[in-house]
Every structure is written in C-alpha cells, then in structure tokens.
Design an enzyme around this catalytic site. Structure first.
Site, PDB file in Angstrom:
ATOM      1  N   GLY A  18      25.487 -23.032  -8.847  1.00  0.00           N
ATOM      2  CA  GLY A  18      25.133 -21.733  -9.358  1.00  0.00           C
ATOM      3  C   GLY A  18      23.984 -22.000 -10.302  1.00  0.00           C
ATOM      4  O   GLY A  18      24.158 -22.674 -11.302  1.00  0.00           O
ATOM      5  N   THR A  19      22.819 -21.557  -9.966  1.00  0.00           N
ATOM      6  CA  THR A  19      21.601 -22.284 -10.311  1.00  0.00           C
ATOM      7  C   THR A  19      20.483 -21.341 -10.682  1.00  0.00           C
ATOM      8  O   THR A  19      20.525 -20.169 -10.346  1.00  0.00           O
ATOM      9  CB  THR A  19      21.188 -23.098  -9.060  1.00  0.00           C
ATOM     10  OG1 THR A  19      22.091 -24.150  -8.881  1.00  0.00           O
ATOM     11  CG2 THR A  19      19.808 -23.662  -9.144  1.00  0.00           C
TER      12      THR A  19
END
Length: 241
Positions: A18-19
């Site tokens: 999750g970036t």
C-alpha cells in the site's frame, strides 16, 4: 479488555505495498520516487523497503500492490532485457522495457495484483515515463502516480507539474508529493527514496522520515522503542513479578 486476535489484524495477509510511487519527466531525464512502507494487514512488515528496482543500467521500475507479484514481474523483465541487450549489443530502450512489463501484466492479469511505473533514459527518446496499472495497459505520460497514496495527489500534480522543469525542481516535487501522501495515507510511510536517470547515468537519493516536512495536524516523529533498545539507551525498566 480483550486484545485483537491475529485474524482480526489480518497478519497472515500477503505482503502488500500500500504505496505511493511517482515518476516525473523533466528537461533532460526522469525522477522516480517512492515511500518505504510494506504492510501485512494492519501490521507494518517492513518500514524501509526499496520499491524502486533496477531493470537495466538505464531503466528502473517503481512497484506497488502485491510485493510478491511486483518482484516476480521485475525479475522476469530484468532477465528478458538482459538477453535483449546481449542480442542487440546495446542498451534496451525505456519503451521496450515498458512493453515487456505490459505483456507480462496483461497476459497474467487475472493472477497479478500489481501496478508499476517504468522510467528511464535512452539515446533515442530521452527521459520517458510509462505507467502500467492493474490490468496491464501501458500509458505514456509526462508524469505517473500509483499506489494507495496516489488518490490524494492527482489534483496536486495537475497544479504543480509543469513542462521544462529542472532536475532539482522535479526531485523536490517528487519528495514533496510523497511526503503529502504519507501524511494522508495510512498505508504509506517511512522514508522517501528517489532515483534520477539522465544521460549522465543514475543517482539514488534517500530522505529520512524525520527530515520530511510535516503537514496539517501531523505529529512530530517519535523514537521507536526498538531503536532505543538497539542503541543501548535507557529504555523503560522491566516490570517485576
């Protein structure tokens, strides 16, 4: 008070980046940037992961989504590009690298959960950025953003990006954008890494989390208990039975 179970925290979930990943073109090359948080459910599995991966001497890829999926795609593409370079006797272009990622992503779209940004420089087209989102299409653009943190950045980039930026301006824009996403997106965090690619080669830069600007209502960074203990500092006294 009952503590959450392992199932509640989803600690057995796949490692997911999750970036926030970003690629920006400037006058003479490209700047790639990313945060460094890798999560497993709500647990931060790695707080300083490197999401910008080398494919060739002149092409890198930013990885988001499933860590395993993005790593295996990068490994395959790196292998194919190495063969391609040997056969041609010259470095692969950014477009060839992006097209290989597209072929793998699209051909396996039902099994892969990864969004990628390809960036690099070659003597034919200069600095180029290609986005390869979920599903495997490929989009050439002057800038690309991806990952969960990108939701907070589209309007910012529409306003802040401009053609003909210098290298320093582009890198400052990338670092500012990643820090903005870190402030809003719980799945983004840690440090900011950048890679600058141009005719002179490749330069990696690192921006520690406690050097990033703080945004609205953000808290000052706190030392981790693990850091204090590792440094041999005076941690909290052990509890006696």
């Amino acid at each position: 008070m009952s503590h959450p179970s392992m199932d509640d925290m989803n600690l057995n979930a796949p490692h997911s980046m999750g970036t926030t990943i970003i690629g920006v073109t400037y006058d003479g090359g490209v700047v790639l940037g990313a945060d460094s948080r890798t999560s497993t459910g709500v647990y931060v599995a790695n707080r300083c992961s490197d999401k910008i991966t080398q494919l060739t001497d002149n092409v890198y890829v930013c990885r988001s989504g499933s860590a395993a999926d993005s790593q295996v795609v990068s490994d395959y593409v790196r292998h194919f590009l190495h063969q391609h370079t040997i056969q041609l006797g010259q470095p692969a272009t950014v477009k060839v690298a992006a097209n290989l990622i597209r072929l793998l992503s699209y051909g396996n779209k039902n099994m892969l959960q990864t969004g990628l940004i390809v960036g690099g420089w070659d003597k034919y087209e200069g600095g180029k950025i290609y986005g390869v989102p979920l599903g495997g299409t490929v989009i050439e653009a002057p800038f690309a953003i991806g990952g969960s943190g990108s939701s907070y950045l589209y309007g910012f980039f529409d306003q802040a990006w401009r053609e003909g930026m210098t290298k320093d301006e582009a890198e400052k824009l990338v670092v500012k954008a990643v820090s903005l996403a870190i402030a809003r997106d719980g799945a983004s965090g840690g440090v900011v890494r950048t890679v600058v690619i141009n005719s002179e080669g490749v330069k990696r830069n690192f921006y520690a989390g406690d050097t990033l600007p703080l945004w609205h209502e953000e808290l000052e960074p706190q030392n981790s208990l693990l850091d204090i203990l590792a440094a041999g500092g005076d941690g909290p006294a052990p509890m006696n039975e």
